[in-house]
Design a protein around this motif. Structure first.
Motif, short mmCIF file in Angstrom:
data_model
loop_
_atom_site.label_atom_id
_atom_site.label_comp_id
_atom_site.label_asym_id
_atom_site.label_seq_id
_atom_site.Cartn_x
_atom_site.Cartn_y
_atom_site.Cartn_z
N ASP A 275 0.83 -1.21 0.00
CA ASP A 275 0.00 0.00 0.00
C ASP A 275 0.86 1.25 0.00
O ASP A 275 0.57 2.22 -0.72
N ILE A 276 1.93 1.25 0.80
CA ILE A 276 2.82 2.40 0.85
C ILE A 276 3.48 2.63 -0.51
O ILE A 276 3.58 3.77 -0.99
N LEU A 277 3.94 1.57 -1.14
CA LEU A 277 4.57 1.71 -2.46
C LEU A 277 3.60 2.31 -3.46
O LEU A 277 3.97 3.19 -4.26
N ALA A 278 2.34 1.86 -3.43
CA ALA A 278 1.34 2.37 -4.38
C ALA A 278 1.07 3.85 -4.13
O ALA A 278 1.01 4.66 -5.07
N ARG A 279 0.90 4.21 -2.87
CA ARG A 279 0.61 5.62 -2.55
C ARG A 279 1.80 6.51 -2.85
O ARG A 279 1.64 7.63 -3.37
N ALA A 280 3.01 6.04 -2.51
CA ALA A 280 4.21 6.85 -2.75
C ALA A 280 4.42 7.08 -4.24
O ALA A 280 4.79 8.19 -4.67
N LEU A 281 4.18 6.06 -5.04
CA LEU A 281 4.37 6.19 -6.49
C LEU A 281 3.33 7.15 -7.08
O LEU A 281 3.64 7.92 -8.00
N GLN A 282 2.12 7.11 -6.56
CA GLN A 282 1.09 8.03 -7.04
C GLN A 282 1.45 9.47 -6.71
O GLN A 282 1.26 10.39 -7.53
N LEU A 283 2.00 9.69 -5.51
CA LEU A 283 2.39 11.03 -5.08
C LEU A 283 3.64 11.50 -5.82
O LEU A 283 3.74 12.66 -6.26
N THR A 284 4.60 10.59 -5.98
CA THR A 284 5.90 10.94 -6.57
C THR A 284 6.28 9.90 -7.62
O THR A 284 7.08 8.99 -7.36
N PRO A 285 5.71 9.98 -8.81
CA PRO A 285 6.04 8.99 -9.85
C PRO A 285 7.51 9.03 -10.24
O PRO A 285 8.03 8.06 -10.80
N GLU A 286 8.19 10.14 -9.92
CA GLU A 286 9.61 10.25 -10.22
C GLU A 286 10.46 9.26 -9.42
O GLU A 286 11.67 9.12 -9.68
N LEU A 287 9.86 8.57 -8.44
CA LEU A 287 10.59 7.56 -7.68
C LEU A 287 11.09 6.43 -8.57
O LEU A 287 12.16 5.86 -8.34
N ALA A 288 10.33 6.08 -9.58
CA ALA A 288 10.73 5.00 -10.48
C ALA A 288 12.03 5.39 -11.20
O ALA A 288 12.24 6.55 -11.55
N PRO A 289 12.92 4.43 -11.44
CA PRO A 289 14.16 4.74 -12.17
C PRO A 289 13.87 5.47 -13.47
O PRO A 289 12.90 5.14 -14.18
N PRO A 290 14.66 6.47 -13.80
CA PRO A 290 14.38 7.31 -14.99
C PRO A 290 14.17 6.52 -16.27
O PRO A 290 13.31 6.88 -17.09
#
Length: 389
Positions: A275-290
């Motif tokens: 759940d944290i990973l999903a929420r964090a990615l929605q808030l900050t999609p830039e987390l994923a490797p470029p």
């Protein structure tokens, strides 16, 4: 055999080696008129565990003081101390990352007046808001690499001739009769002039304190390796859901989080990690490797390879907020000794650490100067109604 205490040097014992205990011990030590010993069961150099919450903190400096005037002062005093430590060439520069923090609020908050002192503070335009946010604001702040910062506090204390002793303390009275000598095996000892309790969640069970207002607030996080992230974001939703991404100076990013009162579960729950990973990615999609974001939207699967570890800690919540006050205890054959309380910081430990250390020092020096009052069984201090976060 009791050694005579130098009239100019007082013997102080600080109970607890979390961020509050370490900061308080260092602040007292810096005055130059105290010999300070930290007594604790766990230290920053120990392996991570849920018993030592400070390791698992973010931690960024974002005050949640709202209209609590005492908490505002504690947070502001701490921010100024951390800002100085983090300045280029500062004493602990490498433990900090200065960055822009953006707060998105989907709840009923209408302004952030208590944060106006933060550098570069500004409200966001409507077109800058994300998701369910109704209001937003940004400012410059610091994020701490908490394991590094805790060890910097400890090493600074030791470098100034501080003493640490690993003790599983059962009751405050075990330190009042012959100081720390029962735990060191020393035949000689100095009478303790004061004790400062920074026991965090341990204040609930420590004999002589046994504060039933203390309770755990469980928090869970996921630590990622994402050195390309140099900014922080937080989203607070109407139902209280709280999502954040906190970058650190070493290239890690802490994602969270949860706040669950009276949940003692000591290890991360896998479903909450997801759940944290999903929420964090929605808030900050830039987390994923470029490279994964070149021609498509990122997914949770893109984060798997950069996960360092999930974590959880038990914040030391307290009904009534941080306890900052003095109580007097009988010491065998010596009369009364002041015990200063500085615990119950909940999620405020890092962001109010220097401010509450200042107040604890004021209480300590006031008690040592004035001596025990006639009604010494009554605590003297500064109550607060802010339970923390």
């Amino acid at each position: 055999m009791a050694l005579s205490n130098d009239n100019q040097v007082k013997e102080i014992i600080v109970i607890g080696a979390g961020v509050v205990g370490l900061t308080t011990a260092l602040k007292i030590q810096e005055q130059g008129t105290y010999r300070v010993t930290i007594v604790a069961e766990t230290f920053p150099t120990d392996p991570k565990s849920s018993r030592y919450t400070s390791h698992w903190a973010g931690a960024h400096h974002v005050s949640h003081a709202y209209d609590d005037q005492r908490q505002r002062k504690l947070d502001q005093d701490t921010f100024h101390a951390l800002w100085k430590l983090s300045e280029p060439g500062g004493a602990a520069e490498g433990c900090f990352l200065r960055h822009t923090q953006t707060e998105y609020r989907g709840d009923d908050l209408t302004d952030a007046e208590w944060l106006h002192y933060m550098p570069d503070f500004k409200y966001l335009d409507t077109n800058e808001l994300r998701g369910p946010a109704k209001i937003g604001f940004s400012f410059s702040t610091v994020t701490m690499n908490t394991p590094a910062y805790l060890n910097w506090l400890l090493s600074s204390f030791l470098a100034k001739n501080g003493t640490i002793i690993r003790v599983s303390l059962q009751h405050i009275s075990q330190l009042l009769e012959r100081g720390t000598s029962p735990y060191t095996g020393a035949h000689s000892y100095r009478d303790v002039d004061a004790i400062v309790v920074c026991a965090g969640l341990g204040a609930r069970s420590l004999g002589g304190v046994e504060d039933n207002d203390v309770y755990p607030i469980r928090g869970q996080t996921v630590l990622l390796r994402a050195p390309w992230i140099k900014f922080g974001r937080t989203m607070t939703e109407a139902d209280g859901t709280y999502t954040y991404t906190m970058p650190r100076s070493n290239g890690d990013v802490l994602c969270g989080g949860t706040r669950v009162p009276n949940d003692w579960y000591p290890v991360p729950r896998p479903e909450i990690t997801e759940d944290i990973l999903a929420r964090a990615l929605q808030l900050t999609p830039e987390l994923a490797p470029p490279q994964t974001r070149v021609d498509r939207d990122p997914t949770i699967e893109d984060l798997r390879s950069i996960i360092i570890e999930p974590g959880c800690g038990l914040r030391p919540g307290r009904n009534g907020g941080i306890r900052l006050e003095v109580e007097w205890f009988d010491a065998p054959a010596r009369g009364k000794v002041p015990v200063v309380y500085n615990y119950g910081h909940s999620g405020y430990g890092f962001l109010s650490s220097w401010g509450s250390a200042n107040m604890a020092l004021d209480l300590l020096e006031g008690a040592l100067t004035s001596g025990a009052p006639t009604n010494a069984d009554i605590s003297v201090g500064h109550p607060s109604g802010n339970p923390g976060n």
